[in-house]
Design an enzyme around this catalytic site. Structure first.
Site, PDB file in Angstrom:
ATOM      1  N   ASP A   1      14.575 -14.541  37.758  1.00  0.00           N
ATOM      2  CA  ASP A   1      15.901 -15.007  37.864  1.00  0.00           C
ATOM      3  C   ASP A   1      16.211 -15.737  36.714  1.00  0.00           C
ATOM      4  OD1 ASP A   1      18.564 -15.196  39.528  1.00  0.00           O
ATOM      5  OD2 ASP A   1      18.047 -17.202  38.817  1.00  0.00           O
TER       6      ASP A   1
ATOM      7  N   LYS B   1      22.708 -13.161  34.161  1.00  0.00           N
ATOM      8  CA  LYS B   1      24.036 -13.650  34.876  1.00  0.00           C
ATOM      9  C   LYS B   1      24.899 -13.924  33.646  1.00  0.00           C
ATOM     10  CE  LYS B   1      21.645 -16.508  38.164  1.00  0.00           C
ATOM     11  NZ  LYS B   1      20.688 -17.295  37.631  1.00  0.00           N
TER      12      LYS B   1
ATOM     13  N   HIS C   1      27.935 -15.722  37.330  1.00  0.00           N
ATOM     14  CA  HIS C   1      27.194 -16.989  37.533  1.00  0.00           C
ATOM     15  C   HIS C   1      28.036 -18.030  38.321  1.00  0.00           C
ATOM     16  CE1 HIS C   1      23.855 -19.758  35.417  1.00  0.00           C
ATOM     17  NE2 HIS C   1      24.254 -19.878  36.647  1.00  0.00           N
TER      18      HIS C   1
ATOM     19  N   LEU D   1      13.899 -25.248  46.682  1.00  0.00           N
ATOM     20  CA  LEU D   1      12.895 -26.167  47.262  1.00  0.00           C
ATOM     21  C   LEU D   1      13.866 -27.713  47.137  1.00  0.00           C
ATOM     22  CD1 LEU D   1       9.932 -25.293  45.137  1.00  0.00           C
ATOM     23  CD2 LEU D   1      10.486 -24.639  47.441  1.00  0.00           C
TER      24      LEU D   1
ATOM     25  N   LYS E   1      11.506 -22.148  41.198  1.00  0.00           N
ATOM     26  CA  LYS E   1      11.251 -22.476  39.854  1.00  0.00           C
ATOM     27  C   LYS E   1       9.912 -23.054  39.630  1.00  0.00           C
ATOM     28  CE  LYS E   1      11.279 -25.370  35.924  1.00  0.00           C
ATOM     29  NZ  LYS E   1      10.889 -26.842  36.128  1.00  0.00           N
TER      30      LYS E   1
ATOM     31  N   VAL F   1       7.142 -24.241  36.340  1.00  0.00           N
ATOM     32  CA  VAL F   1       6.224 -23.884  34.996  1.00  0.00           C
ATOM     33  C   VAL F   1       4.948 -24.115  34.977  1.00  0.00           C
ATOM     34  CG1 VAL F   1       8.393 -24.135  33.406  1.00  0.00           C
ATOM     35  CG2 VAL F   1       7.014 -26.221  34.028  1.00  0.00           C
TER      36      VAL F   1
ATOM     37  N   ARG G   1       1.271 -23.934  40.891  1.00  0.00           N
ATOM     38  CA  ARG G   1       2.466 -24.156  41.847  1.00  0.00           C
ATOM     39  C   ARG G   1       3.135 -22.675  41.769  1.00  0.00           C
ATOM     40  NH1 ARG G   1       5.548 -29.486  39.810  1.00  0.00           N
ATOM     41  NH2 ARG G   1       4.382 -31.170  40.668  1.00  0.00           N
TER      42      ARG G   1
ATOM     43  N   ASN H   1       3.464 -20.830  45.358  1.00  0.00           N
ATOM     44  CA  ASN H   1       4.667 -20.460  45.870  1.00  0.00           C
ATOM     45  C   ASN H   1       4.968 -19.176  46.323  1.00  0.00           C
ATOM     46  OD1 ASN H   1       5.626 -23.202  45.356  1.00  0.00           O
ATOM     47  ND2 ASN H   1       6.710 -22.924  43.470  1.00  0.00           N
TER      48      ASN H   1
HETATM   49  P1  NDP Z   1      13.813 -25.687  42.810  1.00  0.00           P
HETATM   50  O1  NDP Z   1      14.312 -25.887  44.168  1.00  0.00           O
HETATM   51  O2  NDP Z   1      12.831 -24.379  42.842  1.00  0.00           O
HETATM   52  O3  NDP Z   1      12.726 -26.591  42.545  1.00  0.00           O
HETATM   53  C1  NDP Z   1      12.057 -26.695  41.247  1.00  0.00           C
HETATM   54  C2  NDP Z   1      11.253 -27.893  40.887  1.00  0.00           C
HETATM   55  O4  NDP Z   1      10.339 -28.144  42.069  1.00  0.00           O
HETATM   56  C3  NDP Z   1      10.656 -28.066  39.704  1.00  0.00           C
HETATM   57  O5  NDP Z   1      10.712 -29.595  39.307  1.00  0.00           O
HETATM   58  C4  NDP Z   1       9.258 -27.896  39.780  1.00  0.00           C
HETATM   59  O6  NDP Z   1       8.376 -28.186  38.992  1.00  0.00           O
HETATM   60  C5  NDP Z   1       9.027 -28.295  41.367  1.00  0.00           C
HETATM   61  N1  NDP Z   1       8.000 -27.348  42.158  1.00  0.00           N
HETATM   62  C6  NDP Z   1       8.118 -26.175  42.516  1.00  0.00           C
HETATM   63  N2  NDP Z   1       7.190 -25.559  43.136  1.00  0.00           N
HETATM   64  C7  NDP Z   1       6.425 -26.710  43.240  1.00  0.00           C
HETATM   65  C8  NDP Z   1       5.232 -26.798  44.246  1.00  0.00           C
HETATM   66  N3  NDP Z   1       4.810 -25.876  44.971  1.00  0.00           N
HETATM   67  N4  NDP Z   1       4.986 -28.381  44.388  1.00  0.00           N
HETATM   68  C9  NDP Z   1       5.356 -29.112  43.707  1.00  0.00           C
HETATM   69  N5  NDP Z   1       6.730 -28.789  43.378  1.00  0.00           N
HETATM   70  C10 NDP Z   1       7.216 -27.759  42.728  1.00  0.00           C
HETATM   71  O7  NDP Z   1      14.960 -25.800  41.870  1.00  0.00           O
HETATM   72  P2  NDP Z   1      15.704 -25.032  40.745  1.00  0.00           P
HETATM   73  O8  NDP Z   1      16.799 -25.821  40.622  1.00  0.00           O
HETATM   74  O9  NDP Z   1      15.071 -24.768  39.424  1.00  0.00           O
HETATM   75  O10 NDP Z   1      16.088 -23.637  41.588  1.00  0.00           O
HETATM   76  C11 NDP Z   1      15.214 -22.458  41.541  1.00  0.00           C
HETATM   77  C12 NDP Z   1      16.043 -21.334  40.417  1.00  0.00           C
HETATM   78  O11 NDP Z   1      17.486 -20.990  41.036  1.00  0.00           O
HETATM   79  C13 NDP Z   1      16.314 -21.809  39.417  1.00  0.00           C
HETATM   80  O12 NDP Z   1      15.492 -21.815  38.217  1.00  0.00           O
HETATM   81  C14 NDP Z   1      17.324 -20.698  38.919  1.00  0.00           C
HETATM   82  O13 NDP Z   1      16.814 -19.361  38.656  1.00  0.00           O
HETATM   83  C15 NDP Z   1      18.275 -20.557  40.228  1.00  0.00           C
HETATM   84  N6  NDP Z   1      19.509 -21.417  40.207  1.00  0.00           N
HETATM   85  C16 NDP Z   1      20.689 -20.645  40.049  1.00  0.00           C
HETATM   86  C17 NDP Z   1      21.834 -21.444  40.103  1.00  0.00           C
HETATM   87  C18 NDP Z   1      23.164 -20.714  40.002  1.00  0.00           C
HETATM   88  O14 NDP Z   1      24.100 -21.484  39.517  1.00  0.00           O
HETATM   89  N7  NDP Z   1      23.171 -19.452  40.234  1.00  0.00           N
HETATM   90  C19 NDP Z   1      21.999 -22.980  39.902  1.00  0.00           C
HETATM   91  C20 NDP Z   1      20.478 -23.481  40.032  1.00  0.00           C
HETATM   92  C21 NDP Z   1      19.418 -22.790  40.083  1.00  0.00           C
HETATM   93  P3  NDP Z   1       7.598 -27.756  37.627  1.00  0.00           P
HETATM   94  O15 NDP Z   1       8.493 -26.600  37.143  1.00  0.00           O
HETATM   95  O16 NDP Z   1       7.412 -28.803  36.992  1.00  0.00           O
HETATM   96  O17 NDP Z   1       6.260 -27.162  38.134  1.00  0.00           O
END
Ligand code: NDP
Length: 277
Positions: A47, A77, A110, A192, A232, A234, A238, A242
């Site tokens: 995504d 988007k 979006h 999350l 999400k 990187v 993780r 996930n």
């Molecule tokens: P998430 O709820 O997916 O959380 C991401 C955070 O959690 C990052 O800091 C990541 O750290 C951490 N994380 C992920 N997996 C783990 C794990 N297993 N254990 C501990 N920490 C973890 O947040 P997002 O806001 O990124 O939402 C996900 C996706 O939703 C976005 O990437 C995007 O694609 C979409 N989105 C869409 C929006 C819209 O307007 N349509 C708005 C916001 C998001 P790290 O990366 O450092 O590992």
């Protein structure tokens, strides 16, 4: 071992993987590695969005894999400043060029863009994109039920998906019911809670009983509610964690306990106010 992700049926006859990798806030130069790690772990859905500035990195990551195009599921988007009919067509072509793809699986508006009232124009262009094959499915993100009604009544075409903020502390029950009544799949963004819910005691306790982490418990909660979920990360470990969620099931009591987590403020912008260009 690579995990098998289930798919759900969309209202246009296609199917969408129920779990994918989100790449918001992933810099372009890191996106390729994240996508590669995800594909190796068994993800097939990514995504992204034009505004994330990482479509080129995502495309590069996809090209490292030998997977057939038909086995990938790529969402991008349309950004807010491209809501006109001609601008939407142009934005789609720019995204395809950056991704290095001939089509995306899902193209989303979006945001509705409060006060602008042009999303119906963008939607008319997107209906054509579906017809000419540049998008297999079309949908929206951050749309309210009033926005959705307007699109459906204005064009006769119901979005396949609405991607909205949704996590245990912001569970969007009203929107889920509205979507179910209209055959729209619900996709959870920030599933999350942007990582802010990972030490929640209810999730930790349930995780302990299943030998799983709070993140895995949350992802399972989305899946068992029939939602599409795009966590999400990187971090390769993780990313693997996930998707490692298909060897356990939350009980009805677990689901009730998570459903009972009190509602908190939304983490992202309010779609009824958000108008960033
Ligand atoms: P998430 O709820 O997916 O959380 C991401 C955070 O959690 C990052 O800091 C990541 O750290 C951490 N994380 C992920 N997996 C783990 C794990 N297993 N254990 C501990 N920490 C973890 O947040 P997002 O806001 O990124 O939402 C996900 C996706 O939703 C976005 O990437 C995007 O694609 C979409 N989105 C869409 C929006 C819209 O307007 N349509 C708005 C916001 C998001 P790290 O990366 O450092 O590992």
């Amino acid at each position: 071992m690579a995990q098998q992700v289930p798919t759900i049926a969309l209202n246009d006859g296609t199917r969408m993987p129920q779990l994918g990798l989100g790449v918001w806030q992933v810099p372009d130069e890191q996106a390729s590695a994240a996508v590669q790690a995800a594909l190796e772990a068994g993800y097939r859905a990514i995504d992204t969005a034009a505004i994330y500035g990482n479509e080129e990195g995502v495309g590069a990551g996809l090209r490292t894999s030998r997977l057939a195009r038909k086995d990938l599921y790529i969402t991008t988007k349309l950004w807010n400043s491209y809501h006109g009919y001609a601008d939407a067509h142009k934005a789609m072509d720019e995204s395809l060029t950056k991704l290095g793809l001939a089509y995306v699986d899902l193209y989303l508006i979006h945001w509705p863009v409060a006060g602008s009232d042009r999303f119906v124009d963008a939607w008319r262009a997107m209906i054509e994109m579906r017809e000419d094959g540049r998008a297999r499915s079309i949908g929206v993100s951050n749309f309210t039920s009033a926005n959705l009604r307007r699109l459906i009544e204005g064009t006769g075409v119901t979005p396949a998906v609405n991607q909205i903020e949704l996590h245990p502390a912001f569970a969007q029950e009203d929107m889920r019911v509205f979507h179910a009544e209209h055959g729209i799949a619900t996709e959870s963004w920030s599933p999350l809670g942007q990582g802010k819910m990972l030490d929640h005691p209810v999730l930790a306790e349930i995780g302990k009983q299943h030998g799983k982490t709070p993140a895995q418990v949350m992802i399972r909660w989305h899946l068992q509610h029939g939602l599409v979920v795009i966590p999400k990360s990187v971090t390769p470990a993780r990313i693997r964690e996930n998707i490692n969620v298909f060897d356990f099931t939350l009980t009805a009591q677990d689901m009730d306990a998570i459903d009972g987590i009190p509602e908190a403020d939304r983490l992202g912008p309010d779609p009824e106010k958000f108008a960033m260009a």
